[in-house]
Write an enzyme that holds these catalytic residues in place. Structure first.
Site, PDB file in Angstrom:
ATOM      1  N   LYS A  75      73.081  29.898  49.557  1.00  0.00           N
ATOM      2  CA  LYS A  75      72.186  29.496  50.649  1.00  0.00           C
ATOM      3  C   LYS A  75      70.706  29.514  50.266  1.00  0.00           C
ATOM      4  CE  LYS A  75      75.173  30.855  54.458  1.00  0.00           C
ATOM      5  NZ  LYS A  75      75.272  31.484  55.768  1.00  0.00           N
ATOM      6  N   ASP A 111      72.557  28.603  61.202  1.00  0.00           N
ATOM      7  CA  ASP A 111      73.196  29.912  61.428  1.00  0.00           C
ATOM      8  C   ASP A 111      72.576  30.664  62.608  1.00  0.00           C
ATOM      9  OD1 ASP A 111      75.144  29.922  59.411  1.00  0.00           O
ATOM     10  OD2 ASP A 111      73.719  30.601  57.904  1.00  0.00           O
TER      11      ASP A 111
END
Ligand code: ATR
Length: 293
Positions: A75, A111
């Site tokens: 990420k 997220d």
């Protein structure tokens, strides 16, 4: 035999890159949406070697993927290979969703948006003005902390086993928002007062995740107050020891399944332009809960 017509030459391809990738439930989530909304798209798991990230990203672009999700451990590292990255994702230091737009790889982060939507849906509350404690200071903590600061929480406490990592998250917040985030070592029971005065407590560590459901993210037990909202980003098991203890004290508890679903839905909507109806999101949550449980 029947001809399988689900994938043709016109089908859009998306997927998720990560390592390991075997346990992801994102393909079920996205492909169920494709089926339910009759969207001609397929979502595949893509295991990428830890030193192959750059080649993999170039490959996905060359293969004209419509987009892809990014999971552990890429990420943060993926950012350097993208053409554009949203301001929020840069602050969070993490991209979990990429869209190929006009030949450019555009990265953003869904997220924390997933966390927020799940929180608001399950509590009926807005986070603005609330005092929030976050346990853990990794990527998930930073993403949620940034998003909560953007929403105007009144206080942010970051508690972590390694204090300097908590301080790093606070530095990002304090440099970018009109908010004084404070860092504390989580192994010190002296931080109990901090937790007691919080309206919301969030575990962002992986402690308590399958196959260790009896582990607890702190070396001492929190004395939860009934009026607190207690969240865990873990969704397997459905109820960690941390959430069970909070529930026993009468707290409203939220696990990580809603966050997972809504981060996926936000990515799905960005790739397809199709809005996922609320009742479908709810049904998906029930079905995935059964699959995990
Ligand atoms: P993620 O991207 O999912 O947030 P991460 O960046 O690896 O994952 O962060 C994991 C967090 O969980 C860290 O805050 C880590 O604490 P340290 O900074 O001290 O390493 C925390 N964590 C992991 N295992 C832990 C454990 N057994 N006890 C307490 N905290 C733990």
């Amino acid at each position: 035999m029947d001809i399988d017509r689900r994938i043709s030459g016109k089908t859009k391809v998306v997927g998720v890159i990560g390592n390991p990738i075997e346990h992801t439930i994102s393909p079920q989530l996205h492909n169920t949406l494709n089926l339910a909304l009759t969207v001609d798209m397929v979502y595949v798991p893509l295991k990428v070697g830890k030193s192959d990230l750059e080649n993999a990203i170039k490959g996905l672009k060359a293969l004209n993927f419509a987009g892809f999700n990014v999971t552990v451990p890429f990420k943060r590292d993926v950012i350097r290979y993208l053409d554009e990255v949203s301001k929020d994702a840069l602050l969070m230091g993490a991209v979990n969703t990429v869209k190929l737009e006009g030949g450019k790889l555009c990265g953003f982060n869904t997220d924390a948006e997933g966390f927020l939507r799940s929180f608001e849906e399950e509590t009926g509350l807005r986070v603005k003005g609330l005092r929030v404690s976050i346990i853990g200071a990794g990527g998930t903590s930073r993403a949620i902390a940034v998003r909560l600061a953007m929403e105007g929480v009144s206080k942010l406490y970051i508690l972590n086993r390694t204090l300097n990592k908590a301080s790093d998250v606070c530095k990002v917040i304090n440099e970018s928002f009109d908010l004084a985030a404070e860092a504390f070592p989580s192994d010190n029971p002296g931080v109990e007062d901090i937790l007691l005065e919080s309206d919301v407590i969030i575990n962002t560590t992986s402690v308590g995740m399958f196959p260790n459901p009896d582990e607890y993210p702190l070396p001492w037990e929190i004395a939860f107050r009934e009026s607190q909202v207690v969240c865990d980003v873990i969704y397997n098991p459905v109820k960690t020891r941390f959430l069970s203890a909070a529930e026993q004290k009468g707290c409203k508890t939220i696990n990580g399944l809603g966050m997972l679903i809504y981060q996926g839905i936000a990515a799905y909507e960005a790739w397809t332009g199709v809005q996922v109806p609320q009742d479908l999101a709810g049904e998906l949550k029930d079905k995935l809960n059964t699959l995990i449980g």
